[in-house]
Design an enzyme around this catalytic site. Structure first.
Site, PDB file in Angstrom:
ATOM      1  N   GLY A  64       0.869  -1.171   0.000  1.00 23.65           N
ATOM      2  CA  GLY A  64       0.000   0.000   0.000  1.00 23.65           C
ATOM      3  C   GLY A  64       0.908   1.223   0.000  1.00 23.65           C
ATOM      4  N   GLY A 104      -0.104   4.464  -0.266  1.00 21.68           N
ATOM      5  CA  GLY A 104      -0.953   5.646  -0.103  1.00 21.68           C
ATOM      6  C   GLY A 104      -0.267   6.688   0.759  1.00 21.68           C
ATOM      7  N   GLY A 149       1.855   5.037   3.846  1.00 17.68           N
ATOM      8  CA  GLY A 149       2.879   4.130   3.308  1.00 17.68           C
ATOM      9  C   GLY A 149       3.961   4.891   2.563  1.00 17.68           C
ATOM     10  N   ASN A 206      -5.145   2.367  11.684  1.00 19.96           N
ATOM     11  CA  ASN A 206      -6.076   2.795  12.730  1.00 19.96           C
ATOM     12  C   ASN A 206      -7.117   1.706  12.963  1.00 19.96           C
ATOM     13  OD1 ASN A 206      -5.122   5.325  13.456  1.00 19.96           O
ATOM     14  ND2 ASN A 206      -6.251   6.370  11.840  1.00 19.96           N
ATOM     15  N   LYS A 210      -6.439   5.717  20.865  1.00 18.85           N
ATOM     16  CA  LYS A 210      -6.575   6.408  19.577  1.00 18.85           C
ATOM     17  C   LYS A 210      -7.911   6.031  18.931  1.00 18.85           C
ATOM     18  CE  LYS A 210      -4.377   7.937  15.415  1.00 18.85           C
ATOM     19  NZ  LYS A 210      -3.574   7.625  14.240  1.00 18.85           N
ATOM     20  N   ASN A 223     -10.928   8.466  17.598  1.00 27.03           N
ATOM     21  CA  ASN A 223     -11.457   8.363  16.235  1.00 27.03           C
ATOM     22  C   ASN A 223     -12.944   7.989  16.229  1.00 27.03           C
ATOM     23  OD1 ASN A 223      -9.108   9.071  14.874  1.00 27.03           O
ATOM     24  ND2 ASN A 223      -8.325   6.995  14.843  1.00 27.03           N
ATOM     25  N   ASN A 266     -14.251  11.230  14.378  1.00 21.60           N
ATOM     26  CA  ASN A 266     -14.471  10.876  12.968  1.00 21.60           C
ATOM     27  C   ASN A 266     -15.952  10.768  12.654  1.00 21.60           C
ATOM     28  OD1 ASN A 266     -12.073   9.942  11.054  1.00 21.60           O
ATOM     29  ND2 ASN A 266     -11.436   9.567  13.145  1.00 21.60           N
ATOM     30  N   SER A 303     -10.537  12.120   8.824  1.00 23.93           N
ATOM     31  CA  SER A 303     -10.358  11.317   7.601  1.00 23.93           C
ATOM     32  C   SER A 303     -11.653  10.628   7.167  1.00 23.93           C
ATOM     33  CB  SER A 303      -9.251  10.283   7.798  1.00 23.93           C
ATOM     34  OG  SER A 303      -9.585   9.425   8.867  1.00 23.93           O
ATOM     35  N   GLU A 321     -13.683   3.490   7.454  1.00 24.09           N
ATOM     36  CA  GLU A 321     -13.146   2.463   8.368  1.00 24.09           C
ATOM     37  C   GLU A 321     -14.084   2.232   9.568  1.00 24.09           C
ATOM     38  OE1 GLU A 321      -9.065   4.266   8.785  1.00 24.09           O
ATOM     39  OE2 GLU A 321      -8.395   2.330   8.008  1.00 24.09           O
TER      40      GLU A 321
HETATM   41  P1  NAD Z   1      -4.609   5.505   1.724  1.00 21.08           P
HETATM   42  O1  NAD Z   1      -5.960   5.170   1.199  1.00 21.08           O
HETATM   43  O2  NAD Z   1      -3.974   6.808   1.351  1.00 21.08           O
HETATM   44  O3  NAD Z   1      -3.578   4.352   1.296  1.00 21.08           O
HETATM   45  C1  NAD Z   1      -3.915   3.002   1.142  1.00 21.08           C
HETATM   46  C2  NAD Z   1      -3.322   2.532  -0.183  1.00 21.08           C
HETATM   47  O4  NAD Z   1      -3.424   1.116  -0.240  1.00 21.08           O
HETATM   48  C3  NAD Z   1      -4.049   3.099  -1.399  1.00 21.08           C
HETATM   49  O5  NAD Z   1      -3.128   3.769  -2.245  1.00 21.08           O
HETATM   50  C4  NAD Z   1      -4.657   1.865  -2.054  1.00 21.08           C
HETATM   51  O6  NAD Z   1      -4.703   1.955  -3.470  1.00 21.08           O
HETATM   52  C5  NAD Z   1      -3.726   0.770  -1.573  1.00 21.08           C
HETATM   53  N1  NAD Z   1      -4.328  -0.573  -1.580  1.00 21.08           N
HETATM   54  C6  NAD Z   1      -5.484  -0.953  -1.000  1.00 21.08           C
HETATM   55  N2  NAD Z   1      -5.714  -2.269  -1.190  1.00 21.08           N
HETATM   56  C7  NAD Z   1      -4.668  -2.731  -1.918  1.00 21.08           C
HETATM   57  C8  NAD Z   1      -4.305  -4.011  -2.414  1.00 21.08           C
HETATM   58  N3  NAD Z   1      -5.075  -5.103  -2.222  1.00 21.08           N
HETATM   59  N4  NAD Z   1      -3.176  -4.132  -3.126  1.00 21.08           N
HETATM   60  C9  NAD Z   1      -2.385  -3.049  -3.338  1.00 21.08           C
HETATM   61  N5  NAD Z   1      -2.666  -1.812  -2.876  1.00 21.08           N
HETATM   62  C10 NAD Z   1      -3.787  -1.652  -2.158  1.00 21.08           C
HETATM   63  O7  NAD Z   1      -4.696   5.363   3.315  1.00 21.08           O
HETATM   64  P2  NAD Z   1      -3.734   6.036   4.398  1.00 21.08           P
HETATM   65  O8  NAD Z   1      -4.220   7.398   4.721  1.00 21.08           O
HETATM   66  O9  NAD Z   1      -2.331   5.825   4.035  1.00 21.08           O
HETATM   67  O10 NAD Z   1      -4.113   5.145   5.671  1.00 21.08           O
HETATM   68  C11 NAD Z   1      -3.633   3.827   5.864  1.00 21.08           C
HETATM   69  C12 NAD Z   1      -3.953   3.410   7.297  1.00 21.08           C
HETATM   70  O11 NAD Z   1      -3.215   4.247   8.200  1.00 21.08           O
HETATM   71  C13 NAD Z   1      -5.425   3.586   7.685  1.00 21.08           C
HETATM   72  O12 NAD Z   1      -5.790   2.601   8.617  1.00 21.08           O
HETATM   73  C14 NAD Z   1      -5.450   4.956   8.346  1.00 21.08           C
HETATM   74  O13 NAD Z   1      -6.533   5.133   9.248  1.00 21.08           O
HETATM   75  C15 NAD Z   1      -4.120   4.901   9.082  1.00 21.08           C
HETATM   76  N6  NAD Z   1      -3.558   6.204   9.416  1.00 21.08           N
HETATM   77  C16 NAD Z   1      -3.467   7.177   8.440  1.00 21.08           C
HETATM   78  C17 NAD Z   1      -2.902   8.400   8.770  1.00 21.08           C
HETATM   79  C18 NAD Z   1      -2.771   9.496   7.740  1.00 21.08           C
HETATM   80  O14 NAD Z   1      -2.463  10.634   8.142  1.00 21.08           O
HETATM   81  N7  NAD Z   1      -2.963   9.246   6.460  1.00 21.08           N
HETATM   82  C19 NAD Z   1      -2.447   8.637  10.093  1.00 21.08           C
HETATM   83  C20 NAD Z   1      -2.544   7.612  11.025  1.00 21.08           C
HETATM   84  C21 NAD Z   1      -3.096   6.393  10.677  1.00 21.08           C
END
Ligand code: NAD
Length: 310
Positions: free
Chosen positions: A7, A9, A12, A104, A186, A190, A194, A259, A271
């Site tokens: 992932g 995103g 990641g 999360n 946390k 949320n 949220n 989010s 979520e």
């Molecule tokens: P996001 O949607 O930006 O990223 C997830 C990525 O995973 C996407 O790009 C999606 O295309 C990819 N993906 C999903 N299923 C897939 C699969 N089967 N194969 C390949 N790729 C796949 O989400 P995010 O904001 O990065 O959040 C990720 C987790 O972290 C969540 O649980 C979120 O609550 C938590 N989180 C996010 C933040 C933040 O600031 N973004 C902060 C703390 C916690």
């Protein structure tokens, strides 16, 4: 050490960038076509604290293109995407691969255990934040810390080495015995902010300005604390309440739309099943009534369904 981000995103790609910049062997996988193609052709564009740090060439693949096996895997999907991602990862995991999960929400350890030996699961919670400014663009501000813990702790040598090594890249990982409490704290924040901001259609500061916010928060947290305690976690209502109130100030998070709110507005699934929905599910297991969490879960699902979110 071969590191895979499952992932690429918001979260990641931020951690992947930090490790890559520090000389680590990092690979990304993602299914989002525009994002993958942009990073393949131009690299990941990195903007942190408003500063354009240029484009960085981190190898990225669609899952079906991936080869090799990895020493450390960060699962970095949304909660509802964790199980399909774990299915995808099967061929790329060794007996010894450590899998880091800092998504999360609640209940991820049970899902991870279906695929991974508990000695190899590093469960955690992060206060780093991150975002995307469109396909191929990482846009983030500030810093953070991440607490992690190995689910079964017979031998934690490798995990402690990973913590030390990743901290030289600034990840600020802390090996912590209080991880489960932090995860529930946390999740509590949320579960309140949220969902209530989404249902009321307001930002966090506006929620705080509603004269009845304390009552709304309290009735939800009573359920979450009771269920958390039944799960064996010392969940502290006063800590979660204080954390929530600290977000009301416009100088902290008061102007922010959570989010889940943004997911609803942008046509994505949320979520909620891993927040209020998980509290309701675990409540049933322990014979604890959770009417507030059940109602909220329904209301969020109703918004998803009526809006046609997917
Ligand atoms: P996001 O949607 O930006 O990223 C997830 C990525 O995973 C996407 O790009 C999606 O295309 C990819 N993906 C999903 N299923 C897939 C699969 N089967 N194969 C390949 N790729 C796949 O989400 P995010 O904001 O990065 O959040 C990720 C987790 O972290 C969540 O649980 C979120 O609550 C938590 N989180 C996010 C933040 C933040 O600031 N973004 C902060 C703390 C916690």
């Amino acid at each position: 050490m071969k590191i895979l981000f499952a992932g690429a995103g918001a979260l990641g790609s931020r951690f992947a960038y930090m490790l890559h910049k520090n000389g680590e062997d990092v690979t990304l996988i993602d299914t989002w076509k525009d994002h993958v193609e942009k990073i393949k052709s131009e690299g990941l564009k990195v903007i942190i604290d408003g500063e354009d740090l240029g484009n960085v060439n981190i190898p990225i693949f669609y899952p079906e293109e991936l080869t090799g096996q990895y020493d450390v895997v960060f699962v970095a999907t949304k909660s509802m995407q964790l199980r399909p991602m774990l299915e995808t990862l099967k061929p790329f995991l060794k007996e010894t691969t450590k899998v880091i999960c800092i998504l999360n929400g609640l209940g991820h350890v049970d899902t991870l255990k279906e695929y991974i030996n508990p000695e190899n699961i590093l469960i955690g919670v992060t206060v780093w934040t991150s975002g995307l400014g469109g396909p191929g663009i990482l846009k983030a501000v500030g810093t953070g810390k991440t607490e992690i813990k190995q689910v079964s702790e017979e031998d934690v040598t490798t995990t402690k080495e990973i913590v030390e090594r990743f901290n030289t890249a600034g990840l600020n990982l802390i090996y912590s015995d209080n991880v489960y409490q932090s995860i529930w704290h946390k999740a509590g924040l949320n579960c309140v902010l949220n969902t209530y901001c989404t249902i009321i259609d307001c930002n966090i500061g506006q929620y705080g300005s509603y004269s009845g916010n304390a009552e709304l928060t309290s009735s939800l947290l009573d359920e979450l604390v009771a269920v958390g305690k039944a799960e064996g976690v010392d969940v502290k209502k006063e800590v979660i309440t204080k954390n929530i109130e600290n977000c009301f100030d416009p100088k902290t998070a008061g102007l922010h739309y959570p989010s889940l709110y943004q997911d609803i507005k942008n046509g994505r699934l949320t979520e909620v099943d891993y927040l209020n929905g998980a509290v309701a599910r675990l409540g049933k297991k322990h014979g604890i009534n959770t009417p507030v969490c059940e109602l909220i879960t329904h209301l969020i699902h109703a918004k998803e369904e009526i809006n046609g979110n997917k």
